[in-house]
Design a protein around this motif. Structure first.
Motif, PDB file in Angstrom:
ATOM      1  N   SER A  41       0.830  -1.216   0.000  1.00 21.32           N
ATOM      2  CA  SER A  41       0.000   0.000   0.000  1.00 21.32           C
ATOM      3  C   SER A  41       0.861   1.262   0.000  1.00 21.32           C
ATOM      4  O   SER A  41       0.534   2.249  -0.666  1.00 21.32           O
ATOM      5  CB  SER A  41      -0.927   0.017   1.228  1.00 21.32           C
ATOM      6  OG  SER A  41      -1.863  -1.033   1.157  1.00 21.32           O
ATOM      7  N   CYS A  44       2.244   1.686  -3.610  1.00 24.08           N
ATOM      8  CA  CYS A  44       1.162   2.120  -4.510  1.00 24.08           C
ATOM      9  C   CYS A  44       0.803   3.580  -4.255  1.00 24.08           C
ATOM     10  O   CYS A  44       0.599   4.358  -5.190  1.00 24.08           O
ATOM     11  CB  CYS A  44      -0.088   1.257  -4.305  1.00 24.08           C
ATOM     12  SG  CYS A  44       0.114  -0.457  -4.782  1.00 24.08           S
ATOM     13  N   GLU A 117      -6.039   2.271   4.373  1.00 21.41           N
ATOM     14  CA  GLU A 117      -6.332   0.833   4.324  1.00 21.41           C
ATOM     15  C   GLU A 117      -6.347   0.234   5.739  1.00 21.41           C
ATOM     16  O   GLU A 117      -7.216  -0.572   6.072  1.00 21.41           O
ATOM     17  CB  GLU A 117      -5.275   0.105   3.475  1.00 21.41           C
ATOM     18  CG  GLU A 117      -5.288   0.457   1.998  1.00 21.41           C
ATOM     19  CD  GLU A 117      -6.564   0.038   1.292  1.00 21.41           C
ATOM     20  OE1 GLU A 117      -6.980  -1.120   1.456  1.00 21.41           O
ATOM     21  OE2 GLU A 117      -7.175   0.877   0.599  1.00 21.41           O
ATOM     22  N   HIS A 315      -2.672  -1.171  -7.036  1.00 20.54           N
ATOM     23  CA  HIS A 315      -3.020  -2.092  -5.947  1.00 20.54           C
ATOM     24  C   HIS A 315      -3.529  -3.418  -6.513  1.00 20.54           C
ATOM     25  O   HIS A 315      -3.106  -4.501  -6.084  1.00 20.54           O
ATOM     26  CB  HIS A 315      -4.096  -1.435  -5.073  1.00 20.54           C
ATOM     27  CG  HIS A 315      -4.019  -1.822  -3.631  1.00 20.54           C
ATOM     28  ND1 HIS A 315      -4.910  -2.676  -3.034  1.00 20.54           N
ATOM     29  CD2 HIS A 315      -3.141  -1.466  -2.646  1.00 20.54           C
ATOM     30  CE1 HIS A 315      -4.590  -2.829  -1.761  1.00 20.54           C
ATOM     31  NE2 HIS A 315      -3.528  -2.097  -1.495  1.00 20.54           N
TER      32      HIS A 315
END
Length: 329
Positions: A41, A44, A117, A315
């Motif tokens: 994450s 990305c 996230e 992702h």
């Protein structure tokens, strides 16, 4: 007879044991398959932020120039500033300060998307929506917390970027020069000047932006029965989130820029309310606190749309690599 029964049970036991032992790995693989690590994450998010900010860098620089001055904003004046900068210093000068933007925006976007996230997982577990779309309030809260976390950890870089955007090359030669000169001439505390309005602006901005994007994705999924929107649909959802979020928090963005650049513009902006009063008194509410908002309505949706779309596509790409057995770290 007893011996045969015993042998009969002995023959059956391994089958039962094999069946029991084979189940856990199968279910475990099913659970782990769609998951990505926080590092994924982060990568990305950094890439998404870099792409988005580089695309809109000339517009962003022009907006900051107007925000920190008393010049009246108009599309014609904005174009004139861009044209004069190009004629005077060359094409690449339109990206002046972009290196500082990258140094700030890559960790900022990485932390923001990664923490978003993680906050979604935490709030999902807390509210009993693990693995599902969050209800409205936790959805808003996850975005606000993500933005706040990123802003707190990267603020001095934002300060440096603002200084580089509004000054000539002769004053600050590079990022480190800005840090050293501000620390020596104005004190280390100056690196955090404008921090409070930044956080107060980030809370509604990040909250509303993520909330709008996630909500539109959920509504789209419910209506079309497609789990993933097409890239152009993601761009549209991100653009909507950017327009609403930036409109809600824009006055605090102007205040933040004035406080950040006070040391080089000769102004004495110290407090949020004092800065707001001074801007309203000299320039009015619409022409002062909302100066450059129309340009933000152009660059903001483009940046947010590109950022969110790039993050989701990257992702999903990493997810497919993991499913195929590849790893990038």
């Amino acid at each position: 007879m007893a011996h045969r029964v015993h042998n009969h049970h002995q023959g059956r036991l391994p089958v039962a044991q094999t069946t029991v032992l084979n189940l856990p790995p199968s279910s475990q693989a099913k659970d782990l398959r769609p998951r990505l690590t926080p590092l994924d994450s982060l990568l990305c998010g950094a890439f998404a932020g870099a792409v988005a900010k580089t695309v809109i860098a000339p517009l962003d620089r022009t907006k900051i120039i107007f925000q920190v001055s008393s010049k009246r904003f108009s599309a014609k004046e904005a174009f004139r500033v861009i044209y004069c900068t190009y004629m005077k210093d060359g094409f690449l000068s339109l990206w002046r300060g972009n290196s500082a933007t990258m140094v700030r925006v890559m960790p900022y976007a990485a932390i923001q998307f990664c923490s978003h996230e993680q906050y979604k997982k935490l709030l999902g577990g807390y509210y009993g929506f693990q693995g599902k779309a969050l209800p409205p309030f936790p959805r808003l809260l996850a975005g606000s917390l993500a933005g706040t976390t990123a802003a707190m950890l990267t603020y001095p870089l934002d300060m440096v970027r603002a200084r580089m955007a509004v000054t000539a090359k002769e004053m600050y030669s590079n990022i480190m020069h800005v840090f050293v000169r501000i620390s020596q001439e104005e004190g280390v505390k100056t690196l955090y000047k404008g921090f409070t309005p930044t956080i107060l602006g980030v809370i509604p901005y990040a909250g509303i932006t993520f909330f709008t994007y996630e909500t539109l994705k959920k509504l789209h999924s419910d209506k079309t029965k497609r789990s993933q929107p097409y890239p152009y649909e993601r761009l549209a959802f991100g653009a909507c989130g950017g327009v609403i979020g930036q409109s809600a928090s824009y006055p605090l963005d102007v205040v933040r820029r004035r406080m950040q650049t006070a040391g080089v513009t000769g102004s004495s902006y110290v407090t949020i309310l004092g800065t707001m009063r001074e801007i309203v008194k000299q320039e009015g509410i619409r022409r002062g606190l909302y100066k450059g908002l129309s340009m933000n309505w152009v660059k903001g949706p483009i940046a947010v749309g590109i950022s969110f779309t790039t993050f989701d596509i990257t992702h999903n790409f990493l997810l497919k690599l993991h499913q195929m057995g590849y790893s990038i770290h």
